[in-house]
Design a protein around this motif. Structure first.
Motif, PDB file in Angstrom:
ATOM      1  N   ILE A  14       0.840  -1.194   0.000  1.00 27.64           N
ATOM      2  CA  ILE A  14       0.000   0.000   0.000  1.00 27.64           C
ATOM      3  C   ILE A  14       0.877   1.247   0.000  1.00 27.64           C
ATOM      4  O   ILE A  14       1.768   1.396   0.825  1.00 27.64           O
ATOM      5  CB  ILE A  14      -0.932   0.020   1.224  1.00 27.64           C
ATOM      6  CG1 ILE A  14      -1.836  -1.216   1.201  1.00 27.64           C
ATOM      7  CG2 ILE A  14      -1.755   1.295   1.263  1.00 27.64           C
ATOM      8  CD1 ILE A  14      -2.617  -1.431   2.473  1.00 27.64           C
ATOM      9  N   VAL A  15       0.590   2.137  -0.931  1.00 29.95           N
ATOM     10  CA  VAL A  15       1.263   3.426  -1.003  1.00 29.95           C
ATOM     11  C   VAL A  15       0.343   4.446  -0.343  1.00 29.95           C
ATOM     12  O   VAL A  15      -0.843   4.523  -0.647  1.00 29.95           O
ATOM     13  CB  VAL A  15       1.532   3.826  -2.473  1.00 29.95           C
ATOM     14  CG1 VAL A  15       2.171   5.204  -2.548  1.00 29.95           C
ATOM     15  CG2 VAL A  15       2.403   2.783  -3.154  1.00 29.95           C
ATOM     16  N   TRP A  16       0.904   5.221   0.596  1.00 32.93           N
ATOM     17  CA  TRP A  16       0.152   6.246   1.320  1.00 32.93           C
ATOM     18  C   TRP A  16       0.577   7.614   0.801  1.00 32.93           C
ATOM     19  O   TRP A  16       1.761   7.908   0.697  1.00 32.93           O
ATOM     20  CB  TRP A  16       0.439   6.179   2.817  1.00 32.93           C
ATOM     21  CG  TRP A  16      -0.126   4.968   3.495  1.00 32.93           C
ATOM     22  CD1 TRP A  16       0.415   3.715   3.526  1.00 32.93           C
ATOM     23  CD2 TRP A  16      -1.323   4.899   4.253  1.00 32.93           C
ATOM     24  NE1 TRP A  16      -0.379   2.878   4.262  1.00 32.93           N
ATOM     25  CE2 TRP A  16      -1.464   3.584   4.724  1.00 32.93           C
ATOM     26  CE3 TRP A  16      -2.293   5.838   4.597  1.00 32.93           C
ATOM     27  CZ2 TRP A  16      -2.521   3.167   5.510  1.00 32.93           C
ATOM     28  CZ3 TRP A  16      -3.358   5.430   5.386  1.00 32.93           C
ATOM     29  CH2 TRP A  16      -3.469   4.102   5.828  1.00 32.93           C
ATOM     30  N   SER A  17      -0.412   8.475   0.491  1.00 32.71           N
ATOM     31  CA  SER A  17      -0.160   9.827   0.012  1.00 32.71           C
ATOM     32  C   SER A  17      -0.913  10.797   0.917  1.00 32.71           C
ATOM     33  O   SER A  17      -2.147  10.802   0.945  1.00 32.71           O
ATOM     34  CB  SER A  17      -0.627   9.972  -1.440  1.00 32.71           C
ATOM     35  OG  SER A  17      -0.425  11.277  -1.913  1.00 32.71           O
ATOM     36  N   GLY A  18      -0.165  11.625   1.674  1.00 31.40           N
ATOM     37  CA  GLY A  18      -0.768  12.558   2.625  1.00 31.40           C
ATOM     38  C   GLY A  18      -0.639  14.004   2.172  1.00 31.40           C
ATOM     39  O   GLY A  18       0.438  14.436   1.769  1.00 31.40           O
ATOM     40  N   ASP A  19      -1.738  14.735   2.219  1.00 32.61           N
ATOM     41  CA  ASP A  19      -1.756  16.151   1.838  1.00 32.61           C
ATOM     42  C   ASP A  19      -1.668  16.988   3.111  1.00 32.61           C
ATOM     43  O   ASP A  19      -2.532  16.887   3.979  1.00 32.61           O
ATOM     44  CB  ASP A  19      -3.038  16.462   1.080  1.00 32.61           C
ATOM     45  CG  ASP A  19      -3.004  17.815   0.400  1.00 32.61           C
ATOM     46  OD1 ASP A  19      -2.335  18.729   0.909  1.00 32.61           O
ATOM     47  OD2 ASP A  19      -3.670  17.966  -0.643  1.00 32.61           O
ATOM     48  N   THR A  20      -0.613  17.802   3.230  1.00 31.81           N
ATOM     49  CA  THR A  20      -0.390  18.558   4.459  1.00 31.81           C
ATOM     50  C   THR A  20      -0.535  20.074   4.299  1.00 31.81           C
ATOM     51  O   THR A  20      -0.309  20.808   5.247  1.00 31.81           O
ATOM     52  CB  THR A  20       1.014  18.259   5.030  1.00 31.81           C
ATOM     53  OG1 THR A  20       1.999  18.692   4.082  1.00 31.81           O
ATOM     54  CG2 THR A  20       1.186  16.782   5.324  1.00 31.81           C
ATOM     55  N   ARG A  21      -0.911  20.566   3.126  1.00 27.19           N
ATOM     56  CA  ARG A  21      -1.050  22.018   2.904  1.00 27.19           C
ATOM     57  C   ARG A  21      -2.342  22.343   2.168  1.00 27.19           C
ATOM     58  O   ARG A  21      -2.702  21.674   1.207  1.00 27.19           O
ATOM     59  CB  ARG A  21       0.087  22.557   2.043  1.00 27.19           C
ATOM     60  CG  ARG A  21       1.423  22.496   2.679  1.00 27.19           C
ATOM     61  CD  ARG A  21       1.618  23.630   3.623  1.00 27.19           C
ATOM     62  NE  ARG A  21       2.964  23.529   4.152  1.00 27.19           N
ATOM     63  CZ  ARG A  21       3.366  24.098   5.238  1.00 27.19           C
ATOM     64  NH1 ARG A  21       2.549  24.829   5.936  1.00 27.19           N
ATOM     65  NH2 ARG A  21       4.584  23.951   5.662  1.00 27.19           N
ATOM     66  N   LYS A  22      -2.996  23.392   2.616  1.00 28.63           N
ATOM     67  CA  LYS A  22      -4.201  23.886   1.943  1.00 28.63           C
ATOM     68  C   LYS A  22      -3.741  24.898   0.897  1.00 28.63           C
ATOM     69  O   LYS A  22      -3.566  26.077   1.183  1.00 28.63           O
ATOM     70  CB  LYS A  22      -5.154  24.534   2.944  1.00 28.63           C
ATOM     71  CG  LYS A  22      -6.450  24.953   2.328  1.00 28.63           C
ATOM     72  CD  LYS A  22      -7.407  25.489   3.360  1.00 28.63           C
ATOM     73  CE  LYS A  22      -8.717  25.845   2.685  1.00 28.63           C
ATOM     74  NZ  LYS A  22      -9.716  26.268   3.651  1.00 28.63           N
ATOM     75  N   ASP A  23      -3.482  24.402  -0.308  1.00 28.84           N
ATOM     76  CA  ASP A  23      -2.969  25.277  -1.364  1.00 28.84           C
ATOM     77  C   ASP A  23      -3.622  25.009  -2.717  1.00 28.84           C
ATOM     78  O   ASP A  23      -3.147  25.485  -3.740  1.00 28.84           O
ATOM     79  CB  ASP A  23      -1.451  25.132  -1.474  1.00 28.84           C
ATOM     80  CG  ASP A  23      -1.011  23.722  -1.827  1.00 28.84           C
ATOM     81  OD1 ASP A  23      -1.866  22.839  -2.019  1.00 28.84           O
ATOM     82  OD2 ASP A  23       0.208  23.494  -1.915  1.00 28.84           O
ATOM     83  N   GLY A  24      -4.720  24.240  -2.733  1.00 25.78           N
ATOM     84  CA  GLY A  24      -5.409  23.964  -3.986  1.00 25.78           C
ATOM     85  C   GLY A  24      -4.767  22.869  -4.818  1.00 25.78           C
ATOM     86  O   GLY A  24      -5.224  22.573  -5.912  1.00 25.78           O
TER      87      GLY A  24
END
Length: 191
Positions: free
Chosen positions: A111-121
């Motif tokens: 499983i590859v995990w992709s985390g978004d840590t910035r509110k930038d669109g």
């Protein structure tokens, strides 16, 4: 007397230039990527895969920056490195982060995990490369800020994967730096 006037004028000109440069070349704010986002050319054969929200009850990795582990001396005062035990089945390996994105690989289930840590669109993107020639794929998280998305894959158990984290603009289909690469991660979880 005339010489003092020239010195004062050149000091004034230097101070004015310095003040002007400080106003026009301010450093990037902490919420922005240092140096701004730079477009990254991806090979034409890279497959983009949209990630899914993790299932309920699944152990989710932290989106917080990881603290560096401090080595402690033994009784003699010497620092030693213990042999690494095999990681637990749900351990996320190769944790890699760059501006606005964090990624890792869970060897149990590939499983590859992709985390978004910035509110930038933009979305977080985690590219996965193998050491045995399989075409690269990118797991994109379009779920929004402070979320994880997963992409389930099936990699050769005797192979290794390497992660590349960067930003993705779904409107244009373009990838952006800053980016970061992990080291090689054993698919089978054995170091």
């Amino acid at each position: 007397m005339r010489e003092n006037w020239r010195i004062k004028l050149s000091v004034l000109a230097g101070v004015s230039a310095l003040a002007f440069s400080a106003l026009t070349v301010a450093p990037a704010a902490a919420e922005e990527a240092a140096g701004g986002l730079q477009e990254v050319e991806m090979p034409a054969d890279v497959r983009i895969v949209e990630g899914f929200a993790p299932a309920d009850g699944v152990d989710i990795p932290s989106l917080e920056p990881e603290a560096e582990a401090e080595a402690e001396p033994d009784k003699t005062g010497a620092f030693s490195v213990a042999a690494k035990a095999a990681p637990a089945a749900n351990t996320c390996l190769g944790s890699t982060a760059a501006y606005g994105v964090k990624g890792c690989f869970q060897h149990n289930g590939d499983i590859v995990w992709s985390g978004d840590t910035r509110k930038d669109g933009m979305s977080s993107a985690v590219g996965v490369y193998t050491d045995y020639g399989r075409a690269a794929e990118v797991c994109v998280n379009k779920l929004g800020v402070n979320t994880w998305a997963t992409c389930d894959k099936d990699y050769r158990e005797t192979g290794n994967v390497r992660l590349r984290v960067l930003r993705y603009d779904g409107d244009t289909g373009k990838f952006y730096q800053p980016e970061s690469w992990s080291g090689w991660i054993p698919v089978g979880g054995k170091y």
